[in-house]
Design a protein around this motif. Structure first.
Motif, PDB file in Angstrom:
ATOM      1  N   GLU A 178       0.773  -1.168   0.084  1.00  0.00           N
ATOM      2  CA  GLU A 178      -0.165  -0.014   0.208  1.00  0.00           C
ATOM      3  C   GLU A 178       0.848   0.820  -0.310  1.00  0.00           C
ATOM      4  OE1 GLU A 178      -3.521   0.082  -0.174  1.00  0.00           O
ATOM      5  OE2 GLU A 178      -4.212  -2.006   0.475  1.00  0.00           O
ATOM      6  N   ASP A 179       0.674   2.297  -0.591  1.00  0.00           N
ATOM      7  CA  ASP A 179       1.379   3.356  -0.433  1.00  0.00           C
ATOM      8  C   ASP A 179       0.580   3.871   0.496  1.00  0.00           C
ATOM      9  OD1 ASP A 179       1.939   6.238  -1.072  1.00  0.00           O
ATOM     10  OD2 ASP A 179       0.416   6.366  -2.985  1.00  0.00           O
ATOM     11  N   PRO A 180       2.152   4.598   1.680  1.00  0.00           N
ATOM     12  CA  PRO A 180       1.977   5.297   2.608  1.00  0.00           C
ATOM     13  C   PRO A 180       1.001   6.591   2.982  1.00  0.00           C
ATOM     14  CG  PRO A 180       3.992   4.207   2.504  1.00  0.00           C
ATOM     15  CD  PRO A 180       3.265   4.440   1.270  1.00  0.00           C
ATOM     16  N   SER A 181       1.407   7.773   1.169  1.00  0.00           N
ATOM     17  CA  SER A 181       0.891   8.857   1.382  1.00  0.00           C
ATOM     18  C   SER A 181      -1.094   8.050   1.612  1.00  0.00           C
ATOM     19  CB  SER A 181       1.132   9.668   0.167  1.00  0.00           C
ATOM     20  OG  SER A 181       0.505   8.920  -0.800  1.00  0.00           O
ATOM     21  N   THR A 182      -1.455   7.462   1.020  1.00  0.00           N
ATOM     22  CA  THR A 182      -3.065   7.033   1.063  1.00  0.00           C
ATOM     23  C   THR A 182      -3.759   6.525   2.716  1.00  0.00           C
ATOM     24  OG1 THR A 182      -3.128   5.465   0.115  1.00  0.00           O
ATOM     25  CG2 THR A 182      -2.360   6.418  -1.556  1.00  0.00           C
ATOM     26  N   ALA A 183      -2.911   6.397   3.132  1.00  0.00           N
ATOM     27  CA  ALA A 183      -3.284   5.924   4.767  1.00  0.00           C
ATOM     28  C   ALA A 183      -4.346   7.460   5.373  1.00  0.00           C
ATOM     29  CB  ALA A 183      -2.388   6.239   5.939  1.00  0.00           C
ATOM     30  N   GLY A 184      -4.510   8.774   4.918  1.00  0.00           N
ATOM     31  CA  GLY A 184      -4.704   9.623   5.344  1.00  0.00           C
ATOM     32  C   GLY A 184      -4.374  11.158   5.094  1.00  0.00           C
ATOM     33  N   PRO A 185      -4.895  12.314   5.002  1.00  0.00           N
ATOM     34  CA  PRO A 185      -4.881  13.794   4.776  1.00  0.00           C
ATOM     35  C   PRO A 185      -3.140  13.925   5.239  1.00  0.00           C
ATOM     36  CG  PRO A 185      -6.469  13.530   6.566  1.00  0.00           C
ATOM     37  CD  PRO A 185      -6.372  12.109   6.670  1.00  0.00           C
ATOM     38  N   LEU A 186      -2.448  14.633   4.626  1.00  0.00           N
ATOM     39  CA  LEU A 186      -1.201  15.211   4.902  1.00  0.00           C
ATOM     40  C   LEU A 186      -1.185  16.109   6.344  1.00  0.00           C
ATOM     41  CD1 LEU A 186       1.473  14.951   4.042  1.00  0.00           C
ATOM     42  CD2 LEU A 186       1.496  17.312   2.646  1.00  0.00           C
ATOM     43  N   VAL A 187      -0.751  15.808   7.421  1.00  0.00           N
ATOM     44  CA  VAL A 187      -0.482  16.285   8.606  1.00  0.00           C
ATOM     45  C   VAL A 187       0.660  16.975   9.230  1.00  0.00           C
ATOM     46  CG1 VAL A 187      -2.472  15.367   9.880  1.00  0.00           C
ATOM     47  CG2 VAL A 187      -0.344  14.579   9.868  1.00  0.00           C
ATOM     48  N   GLY A 188       0.760  17.906  10.010  1.00  0.00           N
ATOM     49  CA  GLY A 188       1.526  18.772  10.368  1.00  0.00           C
ATOM     50  C   GLY A 188       1.802  18.293  11.838  1.00  0.00           C
ATOM     51  N   LEU A 189       3.240  17.564  12.148  1.00  0.00           N
ATOM     52  CA  LEU A 189       3.384  16.675  12.873  1.00  0.00           C
ATOM     53  C   LEU A 189       3.508  17.653  14.020  1.00  0.00           C
ATOM     54  CD1 LEU A 189       6.403  14.294  12.509  1.00  0.00           C
ATOM     55  CD2 LEU A 189       3.872  13.696  12.749  1.00  0.00           C
ATOM     56  N   VAL A 190       2.793  17.890  15.772  1.00  0.00           N
ATOM     57  CA  VAL A 190       2.652  18.960  16.759  1.00  0.00           C
ATOM     58  C   VAL A 190       3.174  17.824  17.698  1.00  0.00           C
ATOM     59  CG1 VAL A 190       0.750  20.038  15.744  1.00  0.00           C
ATOM     60  CG2 VAL A 190      -0.015  17.699  17.992  1.00  0.00           C
ATOM     61  N   GLY A 191       3.610  17.213  18.181  1.00  0.00           N
ATOM     62  CA  GLY A 191       3.991  16.069  19.364  1.00  0.00           C
ATOM     63  C   GLY A 191       5.018  16.887  20.098  1.00  0.00           C
ATOM     64  N   ARG A 192       5.333  16.977  21.255  1.00  0.00           N
ATOM     65  CA  ARG A 192       6.709  18.318  21.114  1.00  0.00           C
ATOM     66  C   ARG A 192       7.676  16.893  22.761  1.00  0.00           C
ATOM     67  NH1 ARG A 192       6.181  19.444  16.807  1.00  0.00           N
ATOM     68  NH2 ARG A 192       5.687  21.442  16.410  1.00  0.00           N
TER      69      ARG A 192
END
Lengths: 260, 260, 260
Positions: free
Chosen positions: C144-158
């Motif tokens: 499976e193409d990982p870019s089809t897992a869901g929407p592109l998001v910005g990571l917020v975990g710090r």
């Protein structure tokens, strides 16, 4: 490719798990080699109920036909029988001392391991993991028919608690996080449960309560669990493994505040 | 398919074992990929005799030609030499600090790891597991001739105890269960042994004594072990690793009752 | 052959790791089966910074395209998002809670896991390791193409500490041996460092000091570490994880003797 999982109380500081893997690779290592999977090796020494729960709740995820070796065997070399069990479409190999109790509540069949194709010619008195169970798994992975391991037997291993009574459950496992895992299924749990003298409403997940608070929720096995957000329930609930849990219609008002 | 086992004191909380596996998979991962087998990673930090016993007693079960990496290496970056050893038809890779002592009592050959095909171009001072030993294992698995790793050397690593004297043994290992494992072979043990001031008859297995009692028996390595049924011998016997064990003609009468 | 590594705080006494392996083998087990690699399972429960360091420093050794699952997830079932991240030519799968912080300092892309081809139809509230992350890894391993897992998001975990300031570092990890590992790179370290009120010259390796002495050295991640030869630095340095380390021009004279 055959799959063989290993669950033991041998830990990861001694050579016992390694010896079992060596036997399997030596005897079943060729064309095609089985996948040997570490399931859990830090079962508390001799803790049969712990092993039984771990095996029942994790091996169900493996493909049909997979082979699951369980060596938590304080009675090794004594009267308990070594068996290969067919349950839930998979094969289980280990001592008949209760480690298979949760698997065999429904239909299953068990064979004593007697045939020399399934064990070493010379079996040590204290390491059947190496001399019997690893060899049985290797034999099955190599195509031997498990029903030829020995005579069909009835399993006699039992857990310290009897069969679950309807409308009640027991604490059957305490996990690494200190969660108290019960065998009370979601369908019987209702809106709240009573455990260790406390009544807790059933919520969704940890973040539904404040940090440090107790919560009851439906765990990953589909049964009620008791946890503490960012903490350990086993240090907060005055109840031990084997203790009772009951469905409750709802948490009383005085308990709907913080559970600290 | 090549087999590479890993024995370390790196534990399972850090990334050191993972880095070693990554190196092996990167360098030897193709056509056909080696099987990487966790042997034991919770060797007590720096405990060379512990590692030596674990490796000697478990790797013997693996197929001939298998590759066994041992990284218990408190002297990393210092004077001790990294070596690849041929012993018992298998290859052993690690520091020459005693971890191979039990393997090399009989004929063996050892090569210093110097050739760059067997190590990283830039070797860190503190992680030869990743930069030398994992690479040596990957090289062997990829078909390199181990005898070209470097010059033939004599191993200098020793254990704290010297060679075993005839008609006596030492406690060489204490396992997770608290069993005291000696190097006194069954053939020399006779009917009883004296250890820590106690004389114990040799019985068959745990169930031959009552719960809580001490027993001596022939363990899975073919040597005398001391255990306690449902308990820990290391908390009951006033003897440490390296301590002596002697054959005894028979247990004296006053000790043939319960050993509590 | 796809490679899937597993890093968790599940330990090796419960069935959680086993369940994840079962899911992967069931869903991605055929033609060609992925290699499932245990990276580290004894991450301290809920310790996100610990996991972040372990993952960043070990997965870099694996081949490009490898898949790395990280399940240290105290907020499971709550607001944090499950993600698949492309970083450093590899795929990372887990919760967006900071465990990927060191990987994503440079260019990376992250996708929320929403598509049912990447998760179970029914997702439990407390075990996304089994119901989401293992399935995402299996899907990627199955093509499976990982870019089809869901929407592109910005990571917020710090992580609890912000970005490193130039000419200073922090203690970012304490390993099994009690070594204090900092993120101060070799190039900025100079001849000595100041940490917990002590100034230590940077030496090569443990054997460059006497047994029991403190030392600073360049560790296997290319950053300054503080250790004690045959001992534990975490019991000797009055500094905790997150504490500062500074380059120093040289150790003062009174500290060039033994550091005890």
């Amino acid at each position: 490719m055959a799959i063989i999982t290993l669950t033991t109380d041998f830990g990861t500081a001694d050579g016992y798990v390694g010896a079992m893997k060596g036997v399997i690779m030596r005897l079943a290592g060729s064309h095609p080699a089985p996948a040997i999977v570490d399931l859990a090796h830090d079962i508390p020494p001799g803790d049969i109920p712990h092993a039984a729960w771990v095996v029942a709740t994790s091996t169900i995820e493996f493909p049909l036909g997979s082979i699951h070796v369980v060596v938590v065997d304080p009675g090794v070399g004594g009267a308990r029988c070594g068996v290969v069990v067919r349950a839930r479409g998979r094969w289980y190999v280990g001592p008949d001392n209760g480690v298979f109790a949760y698997l065999t509540e429904r239909t299953s069949e068990a064979y004593a391991i007697e045939n020399e194709r399934f064990r070493a010619e010379h079996v040590s008195r204290t390491f059947h993991g190496r001399d019997v169970f690893a060899r049985t798994a290797a034999a099955i992975a190599s195509g031997e028919d498990p029903s030829t391991a020995g005579p069909l037997v009835g399993l006699v291993g039992r857990l310290p608690w009897g069969p679950r009574q309807r409308a009640a459950g027991r604490i059957v496992h305490i996990d690494r996080f200190g969660n108290l895992i019960t065998d009370l299924p979601e369908a019987e749990a209702g809106a709240a449960v009573t455990i260790g003298g406390l009544t807790l409403p059933i919520v969704g997940t940890y973040e539904d309560v404040a940090p440090g608070e107790l919560l009851a929720y439906i765990g990953s096995a589909g049964t009620v669990e008791i946890g503490v957000r960012d903490g350990r329930a086993d240090r907060r609930i005055p109840a031990a493994r084997g203790g009772d849990v009951f469905p409750a219609p709802a948490a009383p008002a005085e308990h709907q505040g913080p559970y600290r």
